[in-house]
Design a protein around this motif. Structure first.
Motif, short mmCIF file in Angstrom:
data_model
loop_
_atom_site.label_atom_id
_atom_site.label_comp_id
_atom_site.label_asym_id
_atom_site.label_seq_id
_atom_site.Cartn_x
_atom_site.Cartn_y
_atom_site.Cartn_z
N VAL A 112 0.85 -1.19 0.00
CA VAL A 112 0.00 0.00 0.00
C VAL A 112 0.88 1.24 0.00
CG1 VAL A 112 -1.88 -1.15 1.24
CG2 VAL A 112 -0.10 0.07 2.53
N THR A 113 0.26 2.40 -0.23
CA THR A 113 0.94 3.68 -0.11
C THR A 113 0.45 4.37 1.15
OG1 THR A 113 1.10 3.90 -2.52
CG2 THR A 113 1.39 5.89 -1.21
N VAL A 114 1.38 4.71 2.03
CA VAL A 114 1.04 5.37 3.29
C VAL A 114 1.86 6.65 3.40
CG1 VAL A 114 1.06 5.18 5.81
CG2 VAL A 114 0.48 3.18 4.41
N ASP A 115 1.17 7.77 3.57
CA ASP A 115 1.84 9.07 3.69
C ASP A 115 2.80 9.33 2.52
OD1 ASP A 115 0.51 9.47 6.10
OD2 ASP A 115 2.14 8.62 7.28
N GLY A 116 2.37 8.93 1.34
CA GLY A 116 3.15 9.20 0.14
C GLY A 116 4.26 8.23 -0.15
N GLY A 117 4.45 7.23 0.71
CA GLY A 117 5.52 6.26 0.51
C GLY A 117 5.00 4.84 0.53
N VAL A 177 3.26 -5.06 3.96
CA VAL A 177 2.95 -5.65 5.25
C VAL A 177 2.61 -7.13 5.09
CG1 VAL A 177 1.46 -5.51 7.28
CG2 VAL A 177 2.02 -3.43 6.00
N PRO A 178 3.28 -8.03 5.81
CA PRO A 178 2.89 -9.44 5.79
C PRO A 178 1.66 -9.66 6.67
CG PRO A 178 4.77 -9.14 7.25
CD PRO A 178 4.48 -7.80 6.65
N THR A 179 0.72 -10.45 6.18
CA THR A 179 -0.49 -10.71 6.94
C THR A 179 -1.15 -11.99 6.43
OG1 THR A 179 -2.62 -9.78 7.68
CG2 THR A 179 -1.96 -9.32 5.43
N VAL A 180 -2.00 -12.58 7.23
CA VAL A 180 -2.77 -13.74 6.78
C VAL A 180 -3.96 -13.27 5.96
CG1 VAL A 180 -2.04 -15.24 8.66
CG2 VAL A 180 -4.06 -13.81 8.95
N TYR A 192 -9.58 -11.60 1.14
CA TYR A 192 -9.86 -10.79 2.33
C TYR A 192 -8.61 -10.68 3.19
CZ TYR A 192 -14.68 -11.87 1.01
OH TYR A 192 -15.86 -12.01 0.33
N VAL A 193 -8.35 -9.46 3.67
CA VAL A 193 -7.31 -9.23 4.67
C VAL A 193 -7.93 -8.42 5.79
CG1 VAL A 193 -5.38 -9.34 3.05
CG2 VAL A 193 -6.49 -7.14 3.49
N HIS A 194 -7.36 -8.52 6.99
CA HIS A 194 -7.96 -7.83 8.12
C HIS A 194 -6.87 -7.28 9.04
CE1 HIS A 194 -6.69 -11.19 10.50
NE2 HIS A 194 -7.34 -10.80 11.57
N GLY A 195 -7.29 -6.40 9.93
CA GLY A 195 -6.38 -5.85 10.91
C GLY A 195 -7.11 -4.87 11.81
N SER A 196 -6.38 -4.24 12.69
CA SER A 196 -6.97 -3.27 13.59
C SER A 196 -7.45 -2.03 12.83
CB SER A 196 -5.93 -2.83 14.64
OG SER A 196 -6.34 -1.68 15.32
N VAL A 197 -8.49 -1.39 13.33
CA VAL A 197 -8.96 -0.16 12.70
C VAL A 197 -7.90 0.93 12.77
CG1 VAL A 197 -11.41 -0.62 13.09
CG2 VAL A 197 -10.08 0.56 14.86
N ALA A 198 -6.93 0.77 13.67
CA ALA A 198 -5.86 1.75 13.81
C ALA A 198 -4.68 1.46 12.90
CB ALA A 198 -5.38 1.80 15.27
N SER A 199 -4.75 0.37 12.15
CA SER A 199 -3.63 -0.03 11.29
C SER A 199 -3.42 0.99 10.19
CB SER A 199 -3.90 -1.41 10.68
OG SER A 199 -2.94 -1.71 9.69
N LEU A 218 -15.85 -6.76 16.34
CA LEU A 218 -16.10 -6.45 14.94
C LEU A 218 -15.84 -4.98 14.65
CD1 LEU A 218 -19.35 -8.47 14.10
CD2 LEU A 218 -17.03 -8.91 13.25
N ALA A 219 -16.28 -4.12 15.56
CA ALA A 219 -16.09 -2.69 15.39
C ALA A 219 -14.62 -2.30 15.41
CB ALA A 219 -16.85 -1.93 16.47
N ALA A 220 -13.80 -3.09 16.11
CA ALA A 220 -12.38 -2.79 16.22
C ALA A 220 -11.56 -3.39 15.09
CB ALA A 220 -11.85 -3.31 17.56
N THR A 221 -12.23 -4.08 14.17
CA THR A 221 -11.55 -4.80 13.10
C THR A 221 -11.88 -4.20 11.74
OG1 THR A 221 -11.66 -6.84 14.40
CG2 THR A 221 -11.16 -7.06 12.05
N THR A 222 -10.85 -3.96 10.96
CA THR A 222 -11.03 -3.55 9.57
C THR A 222 -10.83 -4.76 8.67
OG1 THR A 222 -10.29 -1.28 9.92
CG2 THR A 222 -10.10 -2.14 7.70
#
Length: 229
Positions: A49-54, A58-61, A70-77, A156-160
């Motif tokens: 992904v592009t984050v803050d222009g760069g 990220v490795p993930t299941v 489908y990929v998932h993570g914290s809403v704060a990710s 669920l609400a805490a998961t993106t």
């Protein structure tokens, strides 16, 4: 893995500017079955992904159904909170062997790789999000969804969860021995061949906090010694 009852997607992949190979075209596959096998036998993907222009990778299941990954993570990710209209790339790779030729220049790797491109959709409906998490969980540990406690509303609400269409994908497969057997290096008298690489699940290791008498469920214990990938 669940499958939709309606007409499924095309069994061939349509090349795009991002998925059409410019080099080593013989390694390309446009068979959807090859894409599905690579995804189904994989365990970890790399999410670009592009984050803050760069760039950020990220490795993930992950998990998939017929049409989406489908990929998932914290809403704060940060990796999942990028521009919702920005394209991403997800890569799954299996290394099957190191190919050892007679010269270092000809050394290579046998591999199977899938790259999926697109603009992901953030899932907001709780029922759809729950189903996506079930698919992801079952891909990671088949049988675990019906064994463990399922997510509650707060979780669920805490998961993106992001859904990425499988329609735009590039598949590359490299296999076989070194290709320098008919070169002058064949006269060097050096060994050449492949060194296979495999990965297997080990025996389950219990949480030290478990009370005595609680053993690994059958769906977990049965995976010990089986091949991953």
């Amino acid at each position: 893995m669940t499958h939709s009852s309606h007409s499924g997607p095309s069994r061939t992949l349509t090349p795009t500017d991002r998925t059409r190979l410019r080099r080593m075209k013989e390694k390309a596959s446009f068979e959807r079955a090859d894409l599905e096998v690579i995804l189904d036998t994989g365990f970890v993907c790399h999410l670009g992904v592009t984050v803050d222009g760069g760039p950020m990778v990220v490795p993930t299941v992950y998990g998939r159904d017929e049409r989406h990954l489908y990929v998932h993570g914290s809403v704060a990710s940060r990796s999942l909170a990028a521009d919702p209209d920005a394209p991403i790339c997800v890569t799954v790779t299996h290394v099957d062997a190191v190919v050892l030729a007679r010269s270092v220049f000809e050394h290579s790797v046998n591999y199977r790789c899938a790259m999926i491109y697109g603009v992901p959709r953030r899932i907001t409906d709780d029922a759809e999000k729950t189903e996506a998490l079930r698919i992801l969980t079952e891909h990671t540990a088949p049988g675990q969804w019906d064994y463990a406690r399922r997510p509650n509303r707060k979780e669920l609400a805490a998961t993106t969860v992001l859904a990425l269409s499988l329609d735009e994908a590039s598949v590359k497969i490299s296999a076989g021995p070194p290709d320098d057997a008919d070169s002058p290096d064949a006269e060097l008298g050096l060994w050449a061949g492949t060194l296979p690489l495999t990965s297997r699940w080990g025996a389950p290791t219990a949480d030290p906090a478990l009370p005595s008498g609680i053993t690994a469920p059958a769906h977990i214990a049965a995976r010990a010694g089986t091949r991953q990938g």
